[in-house]
Design a protein around this motif. Structure first.
Motif, PDB file in Angstrom:
ATOM      1  N   PHE A   4      -4.824   1.497   6.918  1.00  0.00           N
ATOM      2  CA  PHE A   4      -4.426   0.638   6.026  1.00  0.00           C
ATOM      3  C   PHE A   4      -4.617  -0.804   6.397  1.00  0.00           C
ATOM      4  O   PHE A   4      -5.397  -1.499   5.561  1.00  0.00           O
ATOM      5  CB  PHE A   4      -3.134   0.836   5.482  1.00  0.00           C
ATOM      6  CG  PHE A   4      -2.702   0.114   4.504  1.00  0.00           C
ATOM      7  CD1 PHE A   4      -2.961  -0.049   3.083  1.00  0.00           C
ATOM      8  CD2 PHE A   4      -1.822  -1.192   4.761  1.00  0.00           C
ATOM      9  CE1 PHE A   4      -2.758  -0.773   2.227  1.00  0.00           C
ATOM     10  CE2 PHE A   4      -1.507  -2.063   3.914  1.00  0.00           C
ATOM     11  CZ  PHE A   4      -1.982  -1.860   2.529  1.00  0.00           C
ATOM     12  N   ILE A   5      -4.439  -1.047   7.372  1.00  0.00           N
ATOM     13  CA  ILE A   5      -4.498  -2.549   7.958  1.00  0.00           C
ATOM     14  C   ILE A   5      -6.185  -2.815   8.225  1.00  0.00           C
ATOM     15  O   ILE A   5      -6.635  -3.847   7.875  1.00  0.00           O
ATOM     16  CB  ILE A   5      -3.848  -2.697   9.253  1.00  0.00           C
ATOM     17  CG1 ILE A   5      -2.302  -2.549   9.238  1.00  0.00           C
ATOM     18  CG2 ILE A   5      -4.151  -4.219  10.128  1.00  0.00           C
ATOM     19  CD1 ILE A   5      -1.564  -2.752  10.347  1.00  0.00           C
ATOM     20  N   GLU A  51      -8.536  -1.143   6.648  1.00  0.00           N
ATOM     21  CA  GLU A  51      -9.128  -1.366   5.221  1.00  0.00           C
ATOM     22  C   GLU A  51      -9.053  -2.807   4.624  1.00  0.00           C
ATOM     23  O   GLU A  51      -9.886  -3.478   4.020  1.00  0.00           O
ATOM     24  CB  GLU A  51      -8.714  -0.306   4.305  1.00  0.00           C
ATOM     25  CG  GLU A  51      -9.269   0.906   4.622  1.00  0.00           C
ATOM     26  CD  GLU A  51      -8.248   2.087   4.095  1.00  0.00           C
ATOM     27  OE1 GLU A  51      -8.611   3.245   4.205  1.00  0.00           O
ATOM     28  OE2 GLU A  51      -7.442   1.731   3.463  1.00  0.00           O
ATOM     29  N   THR A  52      -7.755  -3.225   4.855  1.00  0.00           N
ATOM     30  CA  THR A  52      -7.203  -4.428   4.031  1.00  0.00           C
ATOM     31  C   THR A  52      -8.056  -5.641   4.830  1.00  0.00           C
ATOM     32  O   THR A  52      -8.478  -6.553   4.223  1.00  0.00           O
ATOM     33  CB  THR A  52      -5.860  -4.613   4.509  1.00  0.00           C
ATOM     34  OG1 THR A  52      -5.106  -3.664   3.828  1.00  0.00           O
ATOM     35  CG2 THR A  52      -5.192  -5.850   3.695  1.00  0.00           C
ATOM     36  N   SER A  95      -5.066  -1.167  -0.353  1.00  0.00           N
ATOM     37  CA  SER A  95      -5.589  -2.102   0.285  1.00  0.00           C
ATOM     38  C   SER A  95      -6.389  -2.975  -0.325  1.00  0.00           C
ATOM     39  O   SER A  95      -6.492  -4.366   0.056  1.00  0.00           O
ATOM     40  CB  SER A  95      -6.295  -1.402   1.362  1.00  0.00           C
ATOM     41  OG  SER A  95      -7.472  -0.511   0.823  1.00  0.00           O
ATOM     42  N   ALA A 124      -5.498  -6.823  -0.036  1.00  0.00           N
ATOM     43  CA  ALA A 124      -6.768  -7.826   0.469  1.00  0.00           C
ATOM     44  C   ALA A 124      -6.702  -9.228  -0.340  1.00  0.00           C
ATOM     45  O   ALA A 124      -6.913 -10.465  -0.083  1.00  0.00           O
ATOM     46  CB  ALA A 124      -8.115  -7.253   0.595  1.00  0.00           C
TER      47      ALA A 124
END
Length: 298
Positions: free
Chosen positions: A34-35, A37-38, A134, A138
């Motif tokens: 997740f991090i 992708e973000t 995400s 973002a």
């Protein structure tokens, strides 16, 4: 376009990991995915900003013009007109800070809306994302970063124009308030971006709500200057709850968490209670858009 420039980073961030095996490994790696992708999607937004910096430049020039023009307009106002020993430069700076952050957050849904219309959002929705949230995260990080940049410029510009400069603790409190108002308004804008049919409708909502919310707050005038019905509306406006504590910080170097920073027609609010109001506003917006996002991401 910027999508093709950042496609390599995004693909590498969104690609499934063949080494992951079993449900336990997938759950342990979900946060890291997740991090990743973000960060990849946030980088794409900053690449767009780097290629077209006019958005950031306009977001800095406009509030600076407000400071100069309104400051000159009320430069000869009587000394106690806006509070005890409070010049209009000090009175105006908090309103410009909050309104600039609010305007940027209200436009947060436009990049998502354009991604919808150009088909890029559909590509993201069918990509092997660990979490489609995400996409929202973002956009939120991007808008908050821009808001902090604009806020820093406005604070130093207003200091040059005579508003003064709060201390480190005061600046930290201002950053917290800006973060809270930007978080809630950004979530609202992103929800509208998924709910409305196109960017024309989103722009219409932005144009209709932007200036009325400004004039229905204490950005340009105190509550005591307003008609009774407008005082009620301004007391319900979340912008007022962000402006007044910042204004109190500018006017009182000895502020504290229990200091009464604003008086509504009903009760007075301390600095701590204003923070709770902003937290409640954020929680309400985030809860309201959850069903919409789940339907759109399904």
């Amino acid at each position: 376009m910027s999508q093709s420039i950042s496609s390599r980073n995004i693909k590498s961030a969104l690609a499934p990991n063949p080494a992951v095996g079993g449900q336990n490994n997938e759950s342990s790696n979900s946060l890291g995915d997740f991090i990743q992708e973000t960060l990849a999607l946030t980088q794409r937004l900053f690449i767009q900003l780097q290629r077209r910096p006019s958005t950031l430049i306009a977001g800095i020039i406009q509030p600076f013009m407000w400071l100069v023009l309104f400051g000159a307009l009320f430069s000869k106002a009587p000394a106690g007109l806006f509070g005890s020993d409070l010049s209009y430069a000090k009175f105006l700076a908090p309103g410009v800070i909050v309104f600039t952050a609010f305007s940027g957050a209200l436009n947060a849904g436009l990049p998502v809306m354009f991604d919808r219309e150009f088909g890029f959002l559909n590509r993201l929705l069918v990509a092997p994302l660990s979490s489609r949230y995400s996409i929202v995260a973002a956009s939120t990080i991007y808008i908050i970063a821009l808001s902090f940049i604009q806020t820093a410029v406005i604070i130093f510009a207003s200091a040059i124009l005579g508003a003064g400069l709060p201390g480190i603790v005061g600046l930290s409190a201002i950053a917290l308030i800006v973060f809270l108002i930007v978080l809630g308004v950004t979530a609202l804008s992103l929800g509208l971006a998924f709910a409305l049919p196109g960017h024309i409708e989103l722009l219409a909502v932005i144009f209709v709500t932007n200036l009325p919310l400004l004039f229905a707050s204490t950005a340009l005038a105190p509550l005591s200057f307003m008609a009774g019905w407008l005082q009620v509306i301004a007391s319900l406006n979340p912008l007022t709850y962000a402006i007044e504590p910042i204004r109190y910080i500018y006017g009182h170097g000895d502020w504290a968490i229990n200091s009464i920073v604003m008086n509504t027609p009903w009760i007075g609010f301390s600095f701590g209670s204003v923070i709770l109001v902003l937290l409640g506003f954020d929680a309400l917006i985030l809860l309201a858009i959850q069903p919409l996002l789940r339907r759109r991401f399904a």
